[in-house]
Design a protein around this motif. Structure first.
Motif, PDB file in Angstrom:
ATOM      1  N   LEU A 417       0.837  -1.196   0.000  1.00 19.52           N
ATOM      2  CA  LEU A 417       0.000   0.000   0.000  1.00 19.52           C
ATOM      3  C   LEU A 417       0.874   1.250   0.000  1.00 19.52           C
ATOM      4  N   PRO A 418       0.446   2.296  -0.677  1.00 15.67           N
ATOM      5  CA  PRO A 418       1.241   3.530  -0.706  1.00 15.67           C
ATOM      6  C   PRO A 418       1.528   4.049   0.708  1.00 15.67           C
ATOM      7  N   ILE A 419       2.713   4.602   0.859  1.00  9.32           N
ATOM      8  CA  ILE A 419       3.113   5.165   2.144  1.00  9.32           C
ATOM      9  C   ILE A 419       2.100   6.239   2.556  1.00  9.32           C
ATOM     10  N   GLU A 420       1.726   6.209   3.813  1.00  5.19           N
ATOM     11  CA  GLU A 420       0.823   7.175   4.440  1.00  5.19           C
ATOM     12  C   GLU A 420      -0.635   6.985   4.050  1.00  5.19           C
ATOM     13  N   LEU A 421      -0.965   5.950   3.265  1.00  5.34           N
ATOM     14  CA  LEU A 421      -2.374   5.672   3.001  1.00  5.34           C
ATOM     15  C   LEU A 421      -2.987   5.057   4.250  1.00  5.34           C
ATOM     16  N   PHE A 443       3.652   1.274  10.312  1.00  8.29           N
ATOM     17  CA  PHE A 443       3.666   2.466  11.154  1.00  8.29           C
ATOM     18  C   PHE A 443       3.821   3.752  10.339  1.00  8.29           C
ATOM     19  N   SER A 444       3.908   3.633   9.021  1.00  2.00           N
ATOM     20  CA  SER A 444       4.060   4.823   8.187  1.00  2.00           C
ATOM     21  C   SER A 444       2.713   5.449   7.849  1.00  2.00           C
ATOM     22  N   ARG A 445       1.623   4.902   8.385  1.00  2.00           N
ATOM     23  CA  ARG A 445       0.277   5.389   8.080  1.00  2.00           C
ATOM     24  C   ARG A 445      -0.577   5.349   9.335  1.00  2.00           C
ATOM     25  N   ARG A 446      -1.619   6.180   9.381  1.00  2.00           N
ATOM     26  CA  ARG A 446      -2.589   6.071  10.468  1.00  2.00           C
ATOM     27  C   ARG A 446      -3.340   4.762  10.325  1.00  2.00           C
ATOM     28  N   CYS A 447      -3.467   4.085  11.427  1.00  2.00           N
ATOM     29  CA  CYS A 447      -4.136   2.789  11.453  1.00  2.00           C
ATOM     30  C   CYS A 447      -5.300   2.889  12.435  1.00  2.00           C
ATOM     31  N   THR A 459     -18.782  -1.763  10.952  1.00  2.00           N
ATOM     32  CA  THR A 459     -17.423  -1.764  10.401  1.00  2.00           C
ATOM     33  C   THR A 459     -17.347  -1.007   9.083  1.00  2.00           C
ATOM     34  N   LEU A 460     -18.209  -1.345   8.136  1.00  4.52           N
ATOM     35  CA  LEU A 460     -18.174  -0.698   6.824  1.00  4.52           C
ATOM     36  C   LEU A 460     -18.568   0.767   6.915  1.00  4.52           C
ATOM     37  N   SER A 461     -19.568   1.084   7.724  1.00  6.84           N
ATOM     38  CA  SER A 461     -20.025   2.472   7.835  1.00  6.84           C
ATOM     39  C   SER A 461     -18.950   3.368   8.435  1.00  6.84           C
ATOM     40  N   MET A 462     -18.236   2.882   9.447  1.00  6.71           N
ATOM     41  CA  MET A 462     -17.158   3.685  10.021  1.00  6.71           C
ATOM     42  C   MET A 462     -16.065   3.931   8.996  1.00  6.71           C
ATOM     43  N   ALA A 463     -15.746   2.912   8.194  1.00  2.00           N
ATOM     44  CA  ALA A 463     -14.726   3.093   7.160  1.00  2.00           C
ATOM     45  C   ALA A 463     -15.182   4.120   6.132  1.00  2.00           C
ATOM     46  N   MET A 464     -16.471   4.118   5.792  1.00  2.00           N
ATOM     47  CA  MET A 464     -17.001   5.136   4.882  1.00  2.00           C
ATOM     48  C   MET A 464     -16.806   6.539   5.474  1.00  2.00           C
ATOM     49  N   GLY A 465     -17.064   6.681   6.772  1.00  2.00           N
ATOM     50  CA  GLY A 465     -16.870   7.973   7.427  1.00  2.00           C
ATOM     51  C   GLY A 465     -15.422   8.414   7.401  1.00  2.00           C
ATOM     52  N   LEU A 466     -14.503   7.495   7.646  1.00  2.00           N
ATOM     53  CA  LEU A 466     -13.078   7.828   7.582  1.00  2.00           C
ATOM     54  C   LEU A 466     -12.695   8.289   6.182  1.00  2.00           C
ATOM     55  N   ALA A 467     -13.199   7.579   5.160  1.00  2.00           N
ATOM     56  CA  ALA A 467     -12.861   7.935   3.781  1.00  2.00           C
ATOM     57  C   ALA A 467     -13.411   9.304   3.409  1.00  2.00           C
ATOM     58  N   MET A 468     -14.624   9.634   3.885  1.00  2.00           N
ATOM     59  CA  MET A 468     -15.188  10.946   3.589  1.00  2.00           C
ATOM     60  C   MET A 468     -14.349  12.058   4.200  1.00  2.00           C
ATOM     61  N   ALA A 469     -13.747  11.783   5.358  1.00  2.00           N
ATOM     62  CA  ALA A 469     -12.973  12.812   6.054  1.00  2.00           C
ATOM     63  C   ALA A 469     -11.531  12.885   5.584  1.00  2.00           C
ATOM     64  N   LEU A 470     -10.919  11.727   5.287  1.00  2.19           N
ATOM     65  CA  LEU A 470      -9.481  11.662   5.040  1.00  2.19           C
ATOM     66  C   LEU A 470      -9.109  11.500   3.583  1.00  2.19           C
ATOM     67  N   GLY A 471     -10.061  11.067   2.747  1.00  2.00           N
ATOM     68  CA  GLY A 471      -9.710  10.699   1.390  1.00  2.00           C
ATOM     69  C   GLY A 471      -9.457   9.205   1.311  1.00  2.00           C
ATOM     70  N   PRO A 472      -8.695   8.733   0.320  1.00  2.00           N
ATOM     71  CA  PRO A 472      -8.512   7.296   0.104  1.00  2.00           C
ATOM     72  C   PRO A 472      -8.069   6.559   1.362  1.00  2.00           C
ATOM     73  N   ILE A 473      -8.717   5.413   1.612  1.00  2.00           N
ATOM     74  CA  ILE A 473      -8.417   4.598   2.778  1.00  2.00           C
ATOM     75  C   ILE A 473      -8.745   3.148   2.442  1.00  2.00           C
ATOM     76  N   VAL A 474      -8.093   2.222   3.131  1.00  2.00           N
ATOM     77  CA  VAL A 474      -8.311   0.790   2.926  1.00  2.00           C
ATOM     78  C   VAL A 474      -8.947   0.209   4.181  1.00  2.00           C
ATOM     79  N   LEU A 475      -9.969  -0.614   3.989  1.00  2.00           N
ATOM     80  CA  LEU A 475     -10.584  -1.381   5.072  1.00  2.00           C
ATOM     81  C   LEU A 475     -10.265  -2.849   4.864  1.00  2.00           C
ATOM     82  N   VAL A 476      -9.762  -3.523   5.906  1.00  2.00           N
ATOM     83  CA  VAL A 476      -9.562  -4.967   5.886  1.00  2.00           C
ATOM     84  C   VAL A 476     -10.577  -5.573   6.845  1.00  2.00           C
ATOM     85  N   SER A 477     -11.461  -6.421   6.300  1.00  2.00           N
ATOM     86  CA  SER A 477     -12.567  -6.948   7.097  1.00  2.00           C
ATOM     87  C   SER A 477     -12.799  -8.417   6.791  1.00  2.00           C
ATOM     88  N   GLY A 478     -13.271  -9.147   7.791  1.00  2.00           N
ATOM     89  CA  GLY A 478     -13.736 -10.502   7.582  1.00  2.00           C
ATOM     90  C   GLY A 478     -15.126 -10.515   6.987  1.00  2.00           C
TER      91      GLY A 478
END
Length: 608
Positions: A417-421, A443-447, A459-478
């Protein structure tokens, strides 16, 4: 006369709602999530007007539970409260899971719920319940508007109400519930709205500025007025820093990072940081493999070290056992959380934040004539050597080839993943695998992982909120966590938040496979714990208009990530793993690394 009074109520409902949102906006409210409803209609019309005037960012959601988690993700990313507006009745009950998580993860959240006036309470009126009590146990404050109707709010009382709500939501941070009774008629006519819009020009409401409690505390430290009996550690003797998940506000993270950097430079202590801690990759003394090293039992040679614990406990049983071996007298510093965060009962807890603690002691320690810290530096040198050998061994065991396993996925996602994503990890297996197997690049990115209450809700809704605020983000989910919040896909339109969802589909609750849990008969495990669901996640994504891909092997990962990050909205990458095989693999990796490090030590490659 009655008709005139009714028109006045409808008009004043809207005017008060406009004033309420204006006052919140002046204090820092930037985002509001709106759920459908009639009783909340005046709030909805006011929010729409604020959004058209570019005063608020407005999102809509048909599921109140999903809406509240979306807001929580946005709040966690920005450090400032997001508002959720719902109608009355069971809509309010659906806010509880997110309120619980906001409470435990110490994130600000404003929950604005419309209600019936007192005259309709306890008399069988439709959709009228004791909703004012639903969220109280987990909220920092529950504010009740005028019980006869919001239209009776005076401007002065409303301003005080808003200021108190904002203050309570941020210091200490957590959820605030405002229950707002609205009398009928609820809705101003089009003509009345037209007159209101003519007279309403977007403006910054005049408000008193509330000085944050945290800022007050720092000012008091600077003035020397804080109690001087703060807990101390001796930076000249060996010790260890354990940094758990960050539970402060986003805007306070930099001061925390800088204070930790300066403390480590003074003490030379190893830093055992959870990837959720906010500790950056260039933190001096950072030990990446500590969770596996504790399994190997190669760090126990130095007993009774000083321990500085920062925040809540990481998700590691091995760490808990090791901390118990270090005995009492550990120092636990939290970022404004006064509730006990020490399930082990071994620490002195101080709740005013690392930056405040460090600023109080910094001058005396830095300016002192320090004797040699040779013992502490030797400890760090030993742990760093073990860490390097552990990371090299993991590289050999988890190459980017062959079938996808969950430990290998954690390691290679952290590298590819790109640094700082930023990345968000679901609160079960993904967050634990990231802790154990991710590369130091993690540790090169906010986790993010919402482990205040460690639920899979939202889980998915919180990730949507993070993406709206921060821009591109990755969610890893079961698969179960994603399915549990499948309504989160409804938030994908029309805002198209840039979210890449990496779905680990292992056919049920993989976390239960890792527990010392057996059933008789053995096949009952599937029914009672794993609970696999007969849902095709790719078909579900397609039904919501979400682009998606299936990965067959680890070699597919780089190209799939490039494709997903090139899209303009949410995408789904599905990887299928075998939870039984992965559970065995985790155990084999721990045992294999322990043996490898023991051999290295026996051969004299590590000076223990």
């Amino acid at each position: 006369m009655a008709e005139v009074q009714a028109l006045s109520i409808a008009r004043n409902n809207l005017l008060v709602c406009l004033s309420l949102l204006e006052a919140f906006q002046a204090l820092g409210l930037r985002h509001l999530v709106l759920c459908p409803g009639s009783r909340s209609g005046p709030l909805a019309i006011a929010a729409g007007a604020m959004a058209r005037a570019n005063r608020l960012r407005l999102s809509t959601a048909i599921d109140e539970r999903s809406a509240a988690f979306l807001a929580l993700g946005f709040s966690a990313a920005t450090g400032s409260a997001t508002a959720v507006v719902t109608t009355s009745g069971t809509a309010v009950a659906n806010l509880l899971p997110a309120a619980v998580e906001a409470d435990r993860s110490c994130q600000p959240l404003l929950l604005l719920t419309a209600d019936r006036p007192d005259r309709l309470k306890d008399c069988g009126a439709n959709q009228t319940v004791n909703q004012e009590a639903f969220l109280a146990p987990v909220c920092r404050w529950v504010g009740q508007g005028p019980r006869e109707g919001l239209h009776l709010f005076s401007q002065e009382a409303l301003q005080t109400f808003v200021e108190q709500a904002w203050q309570r939501a941020h210091h200490p941070a957590g959820p605030v519930h405002l229950n707002l009774s609205l009398e009928e008629p609820l809705h101003a006519s089009e003509e009345e709205q037209g007159l209101i819009w003519q007279g309403w020009s977007p403006r910054i409401a005049h408000t008193s500025v509330i000085k944050p409690l945290a800022r007050q505390m720092l000012d008091e430290v600077a003035d020397g007025s804080v109690d001087q009996a703060l807990p101390e550690l001796d930076p000249l003797l060996p010790g260890v820093v354990v940094a758990g998940p960050w539970r402060g506000l986003a805007q306070d993270l930099f001061a925390f990072q800088q204070s930790l950097r300066e403390w480590q430079a003074l003490s030379g202590w190893p830093v055992l940081a959870d990837p959720l801690s906010g500790v950056p990759a260039d933190q001096p003394g950072l030990i990446r493999s500590w969770e596996l090293m504790l399994t190997a039992e190669l760090v126990d040679s130095q007993k009774q070290l000083q321990v500085l614990r920062l925040g809540s406990m990481p998700a590691s049983r091995n760490l808990e056992a090791w901390l118990i071996s270090q005995g009492e007298g550990q120092l636990l510093i939290t970022e404004g959380e006064s509730r006990c965060l020490d399930p082990l009962g071994l620490s002195i807890q101080w709740s005013n934040g690392l930056a405040t603690w460090w600023q109080h002691h910094r001058h005396a320690w830095v300016c002192a004539d320090a004797p040699s810290q040779q013992e502490a530096h030797l400890l760090l040198k030993r742990w760093q050597a073990i860490d390097r050998f552990a990371q090299d061994w993991l590289d050999q065991q988890l190459p980017l080839q062959g079938a996808i396993t969950e430990p290998a996925l954690a390691r290679w996602l952290s590298r590819l993943l790109p640094i700082e994503l930023p990345i968000m990890l679901a609160a079960s297996s993904p967050v634990r695998d990231w802790l154990s197997y991710a590369d130091v690049a993690s540790f090169s990115r906010r986790c993010f992982s919402f482990r205040g209450a460690s639920g899979i809700d939202g889980t998915l809704s919180m990730a949507m909120g993070l993406a709206m605020a921060l821009g591109p983000i990755v969610l890893v989910s079961g698969d179960l966590a994603l399915l549990h919040d499948s309504n989160g896909w409804l938030l994908a339109h029309p805002q198209h938040p840039p979210l890449v969802v990496v779905l680990i589909d292992n056919g049920g609750g993989g976390i239960f496979q890792q527990l010392p849990l057996k059933t008789a008969p053995s096949e009952a495990f599937e029914q009672l714990f794993a609970m696999p669901q007969m849902v095709d996640p790719l078909a579900l994504a397609a039904a919501h208009g979400i682009p998606h891909r299936q990965l067959a092997c680890l070699e597919d990962l780089p190209e799939a990530l490039d494709w997903s990050l090139s899209q303009t909205g949410p995408v789904l990458l599905r990887v299928c793993t075998h939870r039984g095989d992965d559970s065995s693999m985790r155990q084999q990796l721990r045992e294999g690394l322990a043996k490898h490090l023991q051999v290295i030590s026996h051969n004299g490659c590590i000076d223990l």
